[in-house]
Scaffold this motif. Structure first.
Motif, PDB file in Angstrom:
ATOM      1  N   CYS A   1       0.846  -1.198   0.000  1.00  0.00           N
ATOM      2  CA  CYS A   1       0.000   0.000   0.000  1.00  0.00           C
ATOM      3  C   CYS A   1       0.882   1.249   0.000  1.00  0.00           C
ATOM      4  N   ARG A   2       1.923   1.207   0.804  1.00  0.00           N
ATOM      5  CA  ARG A   2       2.867   2.339   0.912  1.00  0.00           C
ATOM      6  C   ARG A   2       3.497   2.661  -0.444  1.00  0.00           C
ATOM      7  N   LYS A   3       3.816   1.619  -1.213  1.00  0.00           N
ATOM      8  CA  LYS A   3       4.408   1.811  -2.533  1.00  0.00           C
ATOM      9  C   LYS A   3       3.397   2.345  -3.545  1.00  0.00           C
ATOM     10  N   ALA A   4       2.121   2.077  -3.294  1.00  0.00           N
ATOM     11  CA  ALA A   4       1.086   2.422  -4.271  1.00  0.00           C
ATOM     12  C   ALA A   4       0.637   3.872  -4.196  1.00  0.00           C
ATOM     13  N   ILE A   5       0.928   4.557  -3.086  1.00  0.00           N
ATOM     14  CA  ILE A   5       0.412   5.914  -2.874  1.00  0.00           C
ATOM     15  C   ILE A   5       1.537   6.950  -2.872  1.00  0.00           C
ATOM     16  N   PRO A   6       1.230   8.223  -3.096  1.00  0.00           N
ATOM     17  CA  PRO A   6       2.258   9.268  -3.026  1.00  0.00           C
ATOM     18  C   PRO A   6       2.913   9.331  -1.650  1.00  0.00           C
ATOM     19  N   ALA A   7       4.209   9.612  -1.634  1.00  0.00           N
ATOM     20  CA  ALA A   7       4.988   9.570  -0.394  1.00  0.00           C
ATOM     21  C   ALA A   7       4.516  10.582   0.643  1.00  0.00           C
ATOM     22  N   LYS A   8       4.045  11.739   0.187  1.00  0.00           N
ATOM     23  CA  LYS A   8       3.688  12.790   1.140  1.00  0.00           C
ATOM     24  C   LYS A   8       2.183  12.971   1.300  1.00  0.00           C
ATOM     25  N   SER A   9       1.459  12.906   0.225  1.00  0.00           N
ATOM     26  CA  SER A   9       0.025  13.213   0.290  1.00  0.00           C
ATOM     27  C   SER A   9      -0.877  11.991   0.369  1.00  0.00           C
ATOM     28  N   GLY A  10      -0.294  10.799   0.221  1.00  0.00           N
ATOM     29  CA  GLY A  10      -1.114   9.596   0.198  1.00  0.00           C
ATOM     30  C   GLY A  10      -1.624   9.185   1.570  1.00  0.00           C
ATOM     31  N   LYS A  11      -2.612   8.308   1.568  1.00  0.00           N
ATOM     32  CA  LYS A  11      -3.125   7.758   2.825  1.00  0.00           C
ATOM     33  C   LYS A  11      -3.778   6.405   2.573  1.00  0.00           C
ATOM     34  N   VAL A  12      -3.902   5.646   3.640  1.00  0.00           N
ATOM     35  CA  VAL A  12      -4.614   4.370   3.600  1.00  0.00           C
ATOM     36  C   VAL A  12      -5.767   4.450   4.589  1.00  0.00           C
ATOM     37  N   THR A  13      -6.948   4.127   4.104  1.00  0.00           N
ATOM     38  CA  THR A  13      -8.129   4.088   4.964  1.00  0.00           C
ATOM     39  C   THR A  13      -8.479   2.627   5.231  1.00  0.00           C
ATOM     40  N   ILE A  14      -8.378   2.238   6.480  1.00  0.00           N
ATOM     41  CA  ILE A  14      -8.605   0.857   6.895  1.00  0.00           C
ATOM     42  C   ILE A  14      -9.894   0.811   7.717  1.00  0.00           C
ATOM     43  N   VAL A  15     -10.812  -0.042   7.318  1.00  0.00           N
ATOM     44  CA  VAL A  15     -12.080  -0.184   8.041  1.00  0.00           C
ATOM     45  C   VAL A  15     -12.089  -1.564   8.697  1.00  0.00           C
ATOM     46  N   GLU A  16     -11.925  -1.571  10.003  1.00  0.00           N
ATOM     47  CA  GLU A  16     -11.769  -2.828  10.753  1.00  0.00           C
ATOM     48  C   GLU A  16     -12.314  -2.674  12.173  1.00  0.00           C
ATOM     49  N   ILE A  17     -12.435  -3.783  12.850  1.00  0.00           N
ATOM     50  CA  ILE A  17     -12.747  -3.783  14.282  1.00  0.00           C
ATOM     51  C   ILE A  17     -11.514  -3.329  15.050  1.00  0.00           C
ATOM     52  N   VAL A  18     -11.716  -2.461  16.026  1.00  0.00           N
ATOM     53  CA  VAL A  18     -10.669  -2.141  16.991  1.00  0.00           C
ATOM     54  C   VAL A  18     -11.143  -2.714  18.324  1.00  0.00           C
ATOM     55  N   LEU A  19     -10.527  -3.813  18.717  1.00  0.00           N
ATOM     56  CA  LEU A  19     -10.999  -4.552  19.897  1.00  0.00           C
ATOM     57  C   LEU A  19     -10.914  -3.736  21.185  1.00  0.00           C
ATOM     58  N   GLN A  20     -11.967  -3.863  21.977  1.00  0.00           N
ATOM     59  CA  GLN A  20     -12.001  -3.327  23.342  1.00  0.00           C
ATOM     60  C   GLN A  20     -12.373  -4.500  24.245  1.00  0.00           C
ATOM     61  N   PRO A  21     -11.419  -5.359  24.613  1.00  0.00           N
ATOM     62  CA  PRO A  21     -11.735  -6.599  25.337  1.00  0.00           C
ATOM     63  C   PRO A  21     -12.538  -6.398  26.612  1.00  0.00           C
ATOM     64  N   ASP A  22     -12.336  -5.276  27.296  1.00  0.00           N
ATOM     65  CA  ASP A  22     -13.063  -5.018  28.535  1.00  0.00           C
ATOM     66  C   ASP A  22     -14.163  -3.973  28.344  1.00  0.00           C
ATOM     67  N   GLY A  23     -14.450  -3.624  27.107  1.00  0.00           N
ATOM     68  CA  GLY A  23     -15.419  -2.569  26.842  1.00  0.00           C
ATOM     69  C   GLY A  23     -16.859  -3.027  27.009  1.00  0.00           C
ATOM     70  N   ASN A  24     -17.735  -2.064  27.168  1.00  0.00           N
ATOM     71  CA  ASN A  24     -19.160  -2.342  27.306  1.00  0.00           C
ATOM     72  C   ASN A  24     -19.973  -1.696  26.192  1.00  0.00           C
ATOM     73  N   GLY A  25     -19.302  -1.382  25.073  1.00  0.00           N
ATOM     74  CA  GLY A  25     -19.991  -0.759  23.955  1.00  0.00           C
ATOM     75  C   GLY A  25     -20.924  -1.729  23.254  1.00  0.00           C
ATOM     76  N   THR A  26     -21.739  -1.191  22.360  1.00  0.00           N
ATOM     77  CA  THR A  26     -22.755  -1.979  21.660  1.00  0.00           C
ATOM     78  C   THR A  26     -22.168  -3.190  20.946  1.00  0.00           C
ATOM     79  N   PHE A  27     -20.987  -3.040  20.349  1.00  0.00           N
ATOM     80  CA  PHE A  27     -20.408  -4.114  19.539  1.00  0.00           C
ATOM     81  C   PHE A  27     -19.161  -4.747  20.157  1.00  0.00           C
ATOM     82  N   ASP A  28     -18.810  -4.383  21.389  1.00  0.00           N
ATOM     83  CA  ASP A  28     -17.538  -4.854  21.949  1.00  0.00           C
ATOM     84  C   ASP A  28     -17.490  -6.372  22.111  1.00  0.00           C
ATOM     85  N   GLU A  29     -18.585  -6.977  22.552  1.00  0.00           N
ATOM     86  CA  GLU A  29     -18.574  -8.430  22.736  1.00  0.00           C
ATOM     87  C   GLU A  29     -18.541  -9.166  21.403  1.00  0.00           C
ATOM     88  N   ILE A  30     -19.288  -8.668  20.413  1.00  0.00           N
ATOM     89  CA  ILE A  30     -19.286  -9.338  19.111  1.00  0.00           C
ATOM     90  C   ILE A  30     -17.907  -9.227  18.462  1.00  0.00           C
TER      91      ILE A  30
END
Length: 359
Positions: free
Chosen positions: A278-307
């Motif tokens: 991904c780093r090679k595919a984008i411009p060195a200064k202006s590029g970015k990667v948008t990653i859409v994933e779960i960010v685990l909260q093992p002890d969290g009580n949010g709506t989706f934390d257990e799932i």
């Protein structure tokens, strides 16, 4: 008193074990409701509650459905708040009718809705995808590449490439979740695509996500990049070029790379390889990667934390080294992949947006 309390706790513990032991019954009853299109049938009557006989009369390819069996399945689904039940006295006769209606939960089962999880329920509870879960204890004892491979003799991607039925079910499941996540992304990440001219969606399936992006941002030149056997089933989309390839070898050039639910399929080592490409595919200064994933909260009580924790086991069942990750684990991967800066953006969904920058 102490003895009574201990006895009550033991009894509650026994009840909980019974519930955990047969929790699969909930998903099987849910799968049955989806296959019979019960939510769709009720919805077709204007969403107003209807009788079991009315439901049974609308079940496809069923000249004589067993209403007592249906009643027993519906009883559990009502208990789980999938459907509602109403008891109504008929005028004149004094007899009682039992009517079943939709809830905020069952509306996610409608097949023709943009917000439907029905295809995911079908693939998630299919014998092919359930089989690897039965290999967990062997997997723990012996290790190996994946529980899926222990169950089927090949990894999930190879299995999909050689099994059109599974591949279609898998793609349908991914497409339905993409539609749901897309709405959340478009709500919570409104400005994320405004400054880019070209975008490559890595592992974008049949193009559902990138199609929505270009529809809302006509200035973007988009590439849907994925495995050849997936890309061949992708429909023509205005403003989108479908490209088959291997993200471990090279990713098409663009101002930005977009990846939704891709990195959780892979080990840390593989993720670093993908991120470096991904780093090679984008411009060195202006590029970015948008990653859409779960960010685990093992002890969290949010709506989706257990799932999120359940999805982590799902990765163990179906992938070779895949996992859900905490923020600290994401930070480490990003740094090793060439992205020292990042920020996490919350959206109204199971997933979060991780925006990463090469400088």
């Amino acid at each position: 008193m102490a003895t009574e309390k201990t006895s009550e706790e033991l009894l509650r513990g026994q009840a909980e074990i019974w519930q955990h032991m047969f929790s699969f019954a909930n998903s099987m009853a849910l799968k049955c409701a989806v296959e019979l299109r019960i939510a769709d049938i009720i919805h077709s009557h204007g969403g107003t509650p209807i009788t079991l006989s009315q439901i049974a009369s609308c079940i496809d390819n069923s000249p004589s459905p067993d209403i007592p069996y249906l009643a027993r399945i519906m009883r559990l689904l009502v208990r789980k708040n999938i459907f509602t039940v109403h008891h109504q006295l008929s005028e004149g006769s004094g007899s009682e009718s039992t009517l079943y209606g939709l809830t905020h939960v069952s509306r996610w089962l409608l097949h023709d809705s943009d917000l439907s999880l029905a295809p995911m329920i079908v693939i998630g509870n299919h014998p092919w995808t359930v089989a690897p879960w039965h290999c967990f204890s062997t997997f723990v004892k012996e290790g190996g590449t994946s529980a899926f491979e222990k169950a089927h003799g090949r990894d999930v991607w190879d299995f999909a490439s050689q099994n059109p039925e599974f591949n279609n079910m898998f793609n349908d499941g991914m497409a339905c979740t993409t539609r749901i996540i897309t709405r959340a992304i478009m709500t919570g990440y409104k400005d994320g695509f405004g400054c880019i001219r070209s975008l490559v969606d890595v592992g974008g399936g049949t193009g559902t996500m990138v199609a929505e992006i270009v529809k809302s941002h006509l200035h973007i030149k988009a590439t849907n990049f994925g495995l050849p056997h997936v890309i061949t089933t992708a429909p023509l989309i205005d403003g989108v070029c479908h490209v088959g390839g291997d993200m471990f070898k090279e990713i098409p050039k663009a101002d930005a790379v977009f990846m939704k639910w891709i990195l959780h399929d892979w080990s840390d080592e593989d993720c670093v390889k993908i991120l470096r490409n991904c780093r090679k595919a984008i411009p060195a200064k202006s590029g970015k990667v948008t990653i859409v994933e779960i960010v685990l909260q093992p002890d969290g009580n949010g709506t989706f934390d257990e799932i999120g924790l359940v999805f982590d086991l799902l990765m163990m069942a179906h992938t070779s080294g895949g996992k859900e990750r905490t923020e600290l684990q994401w930070k480490k991967l990003l740094e090793e992949g060439g992205f020292p800066r990042y920020k996490i953006i919350s959206i109204p969904a199971l997933l979060s947006i991780i925006e990463a920058y090469p400088e």
